[in-house]
Design an enzyme around this catalytic site. Structure first.
Site, PDB file in Angstrom:
ATOM      1  N   PHE A   1      -9.708   5.945  -6.622  1.00 18.78           N
ATOM      2  CA  PHE A   1      -8.501   5.233  -6.205  1.00 18.78           C
ATOM      3  C   PHE A   1      -8.397   5.265  -4.691  1.00 18.78           C
ATOM      4  O   PHE A   1      -8.377   6.339  -4.086  1.00 18.78           O
ATOM      5  CB  PHE A   1      -7.249   5.829  -6.838  1.00 18.78           C
ATOM      6  CG  PHE A   1      -6.070   4.921  -6.702  1.00 18.78           C
ATOM      7  CD1 PHE A   1      -5.867   3.865  -7.586  1.00 18.78           C
ATOM      8  CD2 PHE A   1      -5.173   5.085  -5.652  1.00 18.78           C
ATOM      9  CE1 PHE A   1      -4.802   2.998  -7.429  1.00 18.78           C
ATOM     10  CE2 PHE A   1      -4.097   4.219  -5.492  1.00 18.78           C
ATOM     11  CZ  PHE A   1      -3.913   3.179  -6.389  1.00 18.78           C
TER      12      PHE A   1
ATOM     13  N   ARG B   1      -0.313   1.342   3.163  1.00 20.94           N
ATOM     14  CA  ARG B   1      -0.915   0.038   3.456  1.00 20.94           C
ATOM     15  C   ARG B   1      -1.331  -0.073   4.925  1.00 20.94           C
ATOM     16  O   ARG B   1      -2.228  -0.822   5.266  1.00 20.94           O
ATOM     17  CB  ARG B   1       0.071  -1.097   3.146  1.00 20.94           C
ATOM     18  CG  ARG B   1       0.402  -1.261   1.684  1.00 20.94           C
ATOM     19  CD  ARG B   1       1.153  -2.570   1.488  1.00 20.94           C
ATOM     20  NE  ARG B   1       1.830  -2.662   0.199  1.00 20.94           N
ATOM     21  CZ  ARG B   1       1.257  -3.063  -0.926  1.00 20.94           C
ATOM     22  NH1 ARG B   1      -0.004  -3.385  -0.935  1.00 20.94           N
ATOM     23  NH2 ARG B   1       1.946  -3.139  -2.040  1.00 20.94           N
TER      24      ARG B   1
ATOM     25  N   ASP C   1     -10.873  -4.837  -9.497  1.00 24.46           N
ATOM     26  CA  ASP C   1     -10.972  -3.617 -10.296  1.00 24.46           C
ATOM     27  C   ASP C   1     -11.341  -4.023 -11.731  1.00 24.46           C
ATOM     28  O   ASP C   1     -12.506  -4.263 -12.030  1.00 24.46           O
ATOM     29  CB  ASP C   1      -9.611  -2.919 -10.185  1.00 24.46           C
ATOM     30  CG  ASP C   1      -9.551  -1.556 -10.813  1.00 24.46           C
ATOM     31  OD1 ASP C   1     -10.548  -0.838 -10.771  1.00 24.46           O
ATOM     32  OD2 ASP C   1      -8.486  -1.199 -11.359  1.00 24.46           O
TER      33      ASP C   1
ATOM     34  N   GLU D   1      -8.700 -11.386  -1.885  1.00 28.44           N
ATOM     35  CA  GLU D   1      -8.162 -10.229  -2.612  1.00 28.44           C
ATOM     36  C   GLU D   1      -8.559  -8.940  -1.889  1.00 28.44           C
ATOM     37  O   GLU D   1      -9.579  -8.894  -1.192  1.00 28.44           O
ATOM     38  CB  GLU D   1      -8.700 -10.270  -4.056  1.00 28.44           C
ATOM     39  CG  GLU D   1      -8.282  -9.163  -4.983  1.00 28.44           C
ATOM     40  CD  GLU D   1      -6.784  -8.985  -5.194  1.00 28.44           C
ATOM     41  OE1 GLU D   1      -6.062  -8.843  -4.190  1.00 28.44           O
ATOM     42  OE2 GLU D   1      -6.357  -8.920  -6.356  1.00 28.44           O
ATOM     43  N   ASP D   2      -7.736  -7.912  -2.034  1.00 28.82           N
ATOM     44  CA  ASP D   2      -8.084  -6.624  -1.423  1.00 28.82           C
ATOM     45  C   ASP D   2      -9.159  -5.900  -2.221  1.00 28.82           C
ATOM     46  O   ASP D   2     -10.121  -5.380  -1.670  1.00 28.82           O
ATOM     47  CB  ASP D   2      -6.830  -5.742  -1.240  1.00 28.82           C
ATOM     48  CG  ASP D   2      -5.991  -5.612  -2.512  1.00 28.82           C
ATOM     49  OD1 ASP D   2      -6.402  -6.132  -3.575  1.00 28.82           O
ATOM     50  OD2 ASP D   2      -4.915  -4.985  -2.447  1.00 28.82           O
TER      51      ASP D   2
HETATM   52  P1  IMP Z   1      -7.486  -5.835 -11.405  1.00 28.97           P
HETATM   53  O1  IMP Z   1      -6.635  -6.877 -12.042  1.00 28.97           O
HETATM   54  O2  IMP Z   1      -7.599  -4.597 -12.290  1.00 28.97           O
HETATM   55  O3  IMP Z   1      -8.830  -6.311 -10.919  1.00 28.97           O
HETATM   56  O4  IMP Z   1      -6.656  -5.246 -10.230  1.00 28.97           O
HETATM   57  C1  IMP Z   1      -6.599  -5.742  -8.986  1.00 28.97           C
HETATM   58  C2  IMP Z   1      -5.396  -5.149  -8.280  1.00 28.97           C
HETATM   59  O5  IMP Z   1      -5.193  -3.780  -8.654  1.00 28.97           O
HETATM   60  C3  IMP Z   1      -5.633  -5.117  -6.801  1.00 28.97           C
HETATM   61  O6  IMP Z   1      -5.165  -6.273  -6.193  1.00 28.97           O
HETATM   62  C4  IMP Z   1      -4.848  -3.903  -6.365  1.00 28.97           C
HETATM   63  O7  IMP Z   1      -3.524  -4.271  -6.118  1.00 28.97           O
HETATM   64  C5  IMP Z   1      -4.856  -2.985  -7.560  1.00 28.97           C
HETATM   65  N1  IMP Z   1      -5.860  -1.915  -7.409  1.00 28.97           N
HETATM   66  C6  IMP Z   1      -7.003  -1.755  -8.106  1.00 28.97           C
HETATM   67  N2  IMP Z   1      -7.680  -0.675  -7.712  1.00 28.97           N
HETATM   68  C7  IMP Z   1      -6.949  -0.126  -6.718  1.00 28.97           C
HETATM   69  C8  IMP Z   1      -7.138   1.029  -5.867  1.00 28.97           C
HETATM   70  O8  IMP Z   1      -8.126   1.778  -5.933  1.00 28.97           O
HETATM   71  N3  IMP Z   1      -6.156   1.231  -4.952  1.00 28.97           N
HETATM   72  C9  IMP Z   1      -5.063   0.450  -4.829  1.00 28.97           C
HETATM   73  N4  IMP Z   1      -4.853  -0.624  -5.594  1.00 28.97           N
HETATM   74  C10 IMP Z   1      -5.787  -0.910  -6.528  1.00 28.97           C
HETATM   75 MG    MG Z   2      -3.264  -6.258  -5.009  1.00 30.88          MG
END
Ligand code: IMP
Ligand code: MG
Length: 188
Positions: free
Chosen positions: A165, A178, A116, A112-113
């Site tokens: 962010f 990206r 969050d 995963e990138d």
């Molecule tokens: P989660 O389900 O809230 O953990 O979100 C994960 C996904 O939210 C990641 O794979 C990203 O695509 C997106 N995301 C969360 N934070 C950021 C950020 O700071 N920048 C860009 N994308 C984010």
């Molecule tokens: Mg993502």
């Protein structure tokens, strides 16, 4: 800021927005080498499936795979939708592209990138457990622990970052940025 980031700033974002380098490209690459070496030590035999979550994790996957020497690695991709076009989550995850193969009996690392809220990964772990892999782990380049809403055990973390962010190195804002080599904070 790198020349690359400056270019993107001029080319694509609104005049009131700004990009600030948070993690420069060299630091990202050095950390990925360490992560790859650890993964190789812990998975000496393989085949090891690295499963990237589209689209953000693609760039991380391609560097991480090449940092795992010796271990036979296979690459898979899954698509999910959760974030939409803005900066906040919808709180709902949908599978938009499934794996092309069965991973039953194999070692699997979900790549995963950024983690969050943890909503995406807690959903995906549920999905993958049903596929009966031999082992199931998570590698993320970035982790924002302050934002967690669902507990997720992340096995390999590149960098913990504050609640800001970020874009670049695969991460987007409304599909832009990206291709930046650095991870940058995007602010208005
Ligand atoms: P989660 O389900 O809230 O953990 O979100 C994960 C996904 O939210 C990641 O794979 C990203 O695509 C997106 N995301 C969360 N934070 C950021 C950020 O700071 N920048 C860009 N994308 C984010
Ligand atoms: Mg993502």
């Amino acid at each position: 800021m790198s020349a690359h980031a400056t270019f993107a700033l001029r080319a694509t974002i609104a005049p009131m927005s700004s990009l600030r380098v948070l993690i420069p490209a060299e630091k990202i690459q050095a950390r990925i080498q360490e992560m790859g070496a650890q993964i190789a030590r812990e998975h000496p035999s393989g085949p090891l499936y690295l499963i990237a979550i589209l689209k953000g994790a693609c760039i991380f996957l391609s560097d991480l795979a090449r940092a795992i020497p010796g271990t036979p690695v296979r690459m898979e991709f899954i698509g999910i939708s959760s974030y939409g076009k803005g900066k906040s989550t919808w709180g709902e995850v949908k599978l938009t592209k499934d794996l092309d193969v069965s991973v039953e009996g194999f070692d699997v690392i979900v790549v995963e990138d950024i983690v969050d809220s943890g909503i995406t990964l807690s959903y995906l772990l549920q999905v993958f457990r049903q596929r009966k892999p031999r082992s199931l782990k998570i590698a993320t380049l970035l982790d924002k622990p302050e934002r967690r809403q669902r507990p997720v055990k992340v096995d390999y973390v590149g960098f913990q970052i504050p609640d800001e962010f970020v874009v670049g190195y695969g991460l987007d804002y409304a599909e832009d940025y990206r291709n930046l080599k650095d991870v940058c904070v995007l602010s208005e």
